[in-house]
Write a protein that holds these residues in place. Structure first.
Motif, PDB file in Angstrom:
ATOM      1  N   ILE A  51      -0.540   3.295   6.073  1.00  0.00           N
ATOM      2  CA  ILE A  51      -1.264   2.041   6.259  1.00  0.00           C
ATOM      3  C   ILE A  51      -2.372   2.034   5.214  1.00  0.00           C
ATOM      4  O   ILE A  51      -2.980   3.071   4.936  1.00  0.00           O
ATOM      5  N   THR A  52      -2.593   0.886   4.609  1.00  0.00           N
ATOM      6  CA  THR A  52      -3.552   0.754   3.520  1.00  0.00           C
ATOM      7  C   THR A  52      -4.438  -0.461   3.759  1.00  0.00           C
ATOM      8  O   THR A  52      -3.953  -1.500   4.177  1.00  0.00           O
ATOM      9  N   ARG A  53      -5.720  -0.298   3.484  1.00  0.00           N
ATOM     10  CA  ARG A  53      -6.651  -1.429   3.522  1.00  0.00           C
ATOM     11  C   ARG A  53      -6.759  -1.968   2.112  1.00  0.00           C
ATOM     12  O   ARG A  53      -7.089  -1.246   1.179  1.00  0.00           O
ATOM     13  N   THR A  54      -6.446  -3.239   1.950  1.00  0.00           N
ATOM     14  CA  THR A  54      -6.511  -3.878   0.635  1.00  0.00           C
ATOM     15  C   THR A  54      -7.498  -5.032   0.688  1.00  0.00           C
ATOM     16  O   THR A  54      -8.018  -5.368   1.750  1.00  0.00           O
ATOM     17  N   ALA A  55      -7.705  -5.663  -0.445  1.00  0.00           N
ATOM     18  CA  ALA A  55      -8.585  -6.831  -0.484  1.00  0.00           C
ATOM     19  C   ALA A  55      -8.013  -7.971   0.356  1.00  0.00           C
ATOM     20  O   ALA A  55      -8.746  -8.815   0.853  1.00  0.00           O
ATOM     21  N   ASP A  56      -6.693  -7.975   0.547  1.00  0.00           N
ATOM     22  CA  ASP A  56      -6.015  -9.014   1.328  1.00  0.00           C
ATOM     23  C   ASP A  56      -5.874  -8.660   2.802  1.00  0.00           C
ATOM     24  O   ASP A  56      -5.299  -9.435   3.560  1.00  0.00           O
ATOM     25  N   GLY A  57      -6.314  -7.486   3.221  1.00  0.00           N
ATOM     26  CA  GLY A  57      -6.176  -7.062   4.617  1.00  0.00           C
ATOM     27  C   GLY A  57      -5.395  -5.763   4.718  1.00  0.00           C
ATOM     28  O   GLY A  57      -5.199  -5.058   3.728  1.00  0.00           O
ATOM     29  N   LEU A  58      -4.929  -5.458   5.920  1.00  0.00           N
ATOM     30  CA  LEU A  58      -4.185  -4.218   6.150  1.00  0.00           C
ATOM     31  C   LEU A  58      -2.708  -4.411   5.840  1.00  0.00           C
ATOM     32  O   LEU A  58      -2.144  -5.472   6.089  1.00  0.00           O
ATOM     33  N   LYS A  59      -2.100  -3.351   5.308  1.00  0.00           N
ATOM     34  CA  LYS A  59      -0.676  -3.397   4.989  1.00  0.00           C
ATOM     35  C   LYS A  59      -0.017  -2.104   5.436  1.00  0.00           C
ATOM     36  O   LYS A  59      -0.540  -1.021   5.210  1.00  0.00           O
ATOM     37  N   ASN A  60       1.130  -2.250   6.104  1.00  0.00           N
ATOM     38  CA  ASN A  60       1.986  -1.102   6.403  1.00  0.00           C
ATOM     39  C   ASN A  60       2.855  -0.881   5.186  1.00  0.00           C
ATOM     40  O   ASN A  60       3.373  -1.830   4.598  1.00  0.00           O
ATOM     41  N   ALA A  82       2.339  -6.985   5.545  1.00  0.00           N
ATOM     42  CA  ALA A  82       0.984  -7.247   6.044  1.00  0.00           C
ATOM     43  C   ALA A  82       0.964  -7.025   7.552  1.00  0.00           C
ATOM     44  O   ALA A  82       1.937  -7.305   8.249  1.00  0.00           O
ATOM     45  N   VAL A  83      -0.148  -6.490   8.041  1.00  0.00           N
ATOM     46  CA  VAL A  83      -0.286  -6.233   9.475  1.00  0.00           C
ATOM     47  C   VAL A  83      -1.655  -6.718   9.927  1.00  0.00           C
ATOM     48  O   VAL A  83      -2.642  -6.587   9.203  1.00  0.00           O
ATOM     49  N   ASP A  84      -1.702  -7.298  11.099  1.00  0.00           N
ATOM     50  CA  ASP A  84      -2.963  -7.776  11.662  1.00  0.00           C
ATOM     51  C   ASP A  84      -3.754  -6.593  12.218  1.00  0.00           C
ATOM     52  O   ASP A  84      -3.190  -5.709  12.865  1.00  0.00           O
ATOM     53  N   VAL A 101     -10.942   1.203  -0.268  1.00  0.00           N
ATOM     54  CA  VAL A 101      -9.864   0.217  -0.371  1.00  0.00           C
ATOM     55  C   VAL A 101      -8.737   0.774  -1.238  1.00  0.00           C
ATOM     56  O   VAL A 101      -8.978   1.478  -2.210  1.00  0.00           O
ATOM     57  N   ASP A 102      -7.508   0.461  -0.878  1.00  0.00           N
ATOM     58  CA  ASP A 102      -6.281   0.846  -1.593  1.00  0.00           C
ATOM     59  C   ASP A 102      -5.943   2.333  -1.512  1.00  0.00           C
ATOM     60  O   ASP A 102      -5.164   2.833  -2.314  1.00  0.00           O
ATOM     61  N   VAL A 103      -6.490   3.047  -0.533  1.00  0.00           N
ATOM     62  CA  VAL A 103      -6.111   4.439  -0.302  1.00  0.00           C
ATOM     63  C   VAL A 103      -5.099   4.460   0.834  1.00  0.00           C
ATOM     64  O   VAL A 103      -5.322   3.865   1.888  1.00  0.00           O
ATOM     65  N   GLU A 104      -3.967   5.128   0.606  1.00  0.00           N
ATOM     66  CA  GLU A 104      -2.930   5.215   1.629  1.00  0.00           C
ATOM     67  C   GLU A 104      -3.329   6.233   2.696  1.00  0.00           C
ATOM     68  O   GLU A 104      -3.688   7.360   2.373  1.00  0.00           O
ATOM     69  N   VAL A 105      -3.240   5.833   3.951  1.00  0.00           N
ATOM     70  CA  VAL A 105      -3.484   6.731   5.074  1.00  0.00           C
ATOM     71  C   VAL A 105      -2.133   6.967   5.739  1.00  0.00           C
ATOM     72  O   VAL A 105      -1.500   6.028   6.231  1.00  0.00           O
ATOM     73  N   SER A 106      -1.677   8.208   5.731  1.00  0.00           N
ATOM     74  CA  SER A 106      -0.364   8.527   6.282  1.00  0.00           C
ATOM     75  C   SER A 106      -0.329   8.306   7.793  1.00  0.00           C
ATOM     76  O   SER A 106      -1.243   8.686   8.512  1.00  0.00           O
ATOM     77  N   THR A 107       0.733   7.678   8.248  1.00  0.00           N
ATOM     78  CA  THR A 107       0.955   7.499   9.684  1.00  0.00           C
ATOM     79  C   THR A 107       2.282   8.124  10.098  1.00  0.00           C
ATOM     80  O   THR A 107       2.758   7.912  11.205  1.00  0.00           O
TER      81      THR A 107
END
Length: 117
Positions: A51-60, A82-84, A101-107
């Motif tokens: 999951i990544t936090r971007t300028a556009d929001g969260l993304k899986n 995109a994920v809410d 921002v833009d760092v991948e967090v492993s899930t």
């Protein structure tokens, strides 16, 4: 006695939220794997989820790995959705907001636990 009831109710709510989130992710991964098989004729040998936090929001983000039949080298296919924020479990959300921002967090590990539970 009332405190125990409240704690149990909150715990049940959190577990139900986690279950719903992971069922959504698992369904998405299954759709992507089927699409990869259909379009590319490949069966992924492995996957990692982030999951990544971007300028556009969260993304899986899911990364699928397969070994090329031509070159015998490992190749990667990446799909992003995109994920809410309200759909993300609080403990994963906390990990995401600890990073820039833009760092991948492993899930991946959390997903494995949810699948094997």
């Amino acid at each position: 006695m009332i405190a125990i009831t409240i704690i149990l109710a909150l715990t049940t709510t959190v577990i139900a939220g986690l279950f719903k989130f992971w069922q959504t992710i698992i369904g998405w991964i299954k759709k992507v794997v089927n699409k990869i098989k259909e379009v590319l004729g490949l069966t992924p040998d492995g996957t990692r989820t982030f999951i990544t936090r971007t300028a556009d929001g969260l993304k899986n983000k899911s990364k699928y790995y397969y070994k090329s039949k031509v070159t015998s080298e490992w190749e990667e296919i990446v799909y992003t959705k995109a994920v809410d924020e309200s759909e993300v479990p609080p403990e994963i959300l906390a990990k995401v907001y600890k990073q820039t921002v833009d760092v991948e967090v492993s899930t991946t590990e959390e997903l494995k636990l949810a699948i094997n539970a």
